[in-house]
Design an enzyme around this catalytic site. Structure first.
Site, PDB file in Angstrom:
ATOM      1  N   TYR A 122      63.688  93.836 -22.210  1.00 53.53           N
ATOM      2  CA  TYR A 122      64.059  93.838 -23.629  1.00 53.53           C
ATOM      3  C   TYR A 122      64.953  92.647 -23.957  1.00 53.53           C
ATOM      4  O   TYR A 122      64.679  91.882 -24.887  1.00 53.53           O
ATOM      5  CB  TYR A 122      64.770  95.145 -23.976  1.00 53.53           C
ATOM      6  CG  TYR A 122      65.031  95.317 -25.454  1.00 53.53           C
ATOM      7  CD1 TYR A 122      64.053  95.811 -26.307  1.00 53.53           C
ATOM      8  CD2 TYR A 122      66.270  94.986 -26.005  1.00 53.53           C
ATOM      9  CE1 TYR A 122      64.288  95.977 -27.669  1.00 53.53           C
ATOM     10  CE2 TYR A 122      66.521  95.133 -27.363  1.00 53.53           C
ATOM     11  CZ  TYR A 122      65.525  95.629 -28.183  1.00 53.53           C
ATOM     12  OH  TYR A 122      65.766  95.774 -29.533  1.00 53.53           O
ATOM     13  N   LYS A 140      63.890  89.155 -26.124  1.00 50.94           N
ATOM     14  CA  LYS A 140      64.656  88.754 -27.306  1.00 50.94           C
ATOM     15  C   LYS A 140      65.250  87.357 -27.128  1.00 50.94           C
ATOM     16  O   LYS A 140      65.258  86.540 -28.058  1.00 50.94           O
ATOM     17  CB  LYS A 140      65.774  89.767 -27.575  1.00 50.94           C
ATOM     18  CG  LYS A 140      65.285  91.166 -27.938  1.00 50.94           C
ATOM     19  CD  LYS A 140      64.568  91.180 -29.274  1.00 50.94           C
ATOM     20  CE  LYS A 140      64.235  92.595 -29.708  1.00 50.94           C
ATOM     21  NZ  LYS A 140      63.528  92.639 -31.003  1.00 50.94           N
TER      22      LYS A 140
END
Length: 244
Positions: free
Chosen positions: A141, A145
């Site tokens: 994650y 990002k």
């Protein structure tokens, strides 16, 4: 520091510029709040809401919905034509979409849209990223990002605003299991220190609106969770151009 009257003046001046905007991810939790703010203050003469489908909305005539196939965004370039400001609130989770689906939505779709928007004249691109974003992270994650942030920096928008909210607080219709557990665990902390680890989705939207009408502090603006809270209160937050 700016006060409310200064912010109101900036909004009124911004309205006279006749700017246009698009919103990606307008049916998500942050996106919905952003549409509410844009509808309330009406700082853009035209707002294009870009998504997979049309949804019922109670907004002004300056809003229009555009249905696209995110896997074939280059075939929808005309939708972005002449729009100088972009807001990207796209996002899902690995739990909802699987690893490949998460990367497709949070990275591939975001970067594809940014590339098309840049080619069509977008000058200011705003991204809702996440706290801890880091392209070198071993956590999927955070790594994804961070990679998106890095790629956007290299696109050389006139102005790039990146928001890194912490735990998003909202009345989500489909509460994510890990998110729900985190909210329960962090509730005592967020109650005592509301700007430390979490932020309401409405606050993120207000911060994005307040920031877009003020002059750029640098070509790339990075707002961490506390900065987002400050921006939402019409107060200039600490920004930094982080080259990572």
């Amino acid at each position: 520091m700016a006060d409310a009257s200064d912010a109101d003046s900036r909004m009124e001046r911004f309205k006279t510029l006749g700017r246009q905007a698009f919103v990606l991810g307008y049916t998500g939790e942050v996106g919905k709040m952003l549409v509410e703010e844009l509808n309330k203050y009406k700082i853009f003469k035209r707002v294009v809401l870009i998504g997979r489908r049309q949804v019922p909305l109670n907004v002004g005539p300056e809003f229009e919905q555009a249905v696209v196939d995110f896997d074939r965004l280059t075939e929808h370039q005309e939708i972005f034509a002449g729009i100088d400001t972009g807001f990207c609130c796209l996002g899902t989770t690995r739990g909802q979409a699987g690893k490949a689906g998460f990367i497709k939505v949070d990275k591939d779709y975001v970067l594809a849209a940014a590339e098309v928007a840049k080619l069509q004249g977008c000058q200011h691109f705003s991204l809702v990223s996440s706290v801890g974003a880091d392209k070198d992270s071993c956590i999927l994650y955070k790594k994804t990002k961070g990679e998106v942030e890095e790629a956007l920096r290299h696109m050389n928008f006139d102005r790039l605003s990146i928001y890194r909210p912490g735990l998003l607080l909202c009345d989500r219709q489909q509460r994510r299991p890990m998110e729900k557990a985190a909210m329960i665990f962090l509730k005592p902390i967020t109650s005592c220190f509301p700007t430390l680890l979490s932020v309401p989705t409405a606050t993120v939207a207000k911060a994005m609106l307040n920031n877009v009408v003020k002059p750029a502090e640098s070509a790339t603006e990075l707002y961490e969770n506390k900065d987002i809270h400050l921006l939402a209160k019409n107060v200039t937050g600490q920004t930094k151009d982080k080259k990572s």
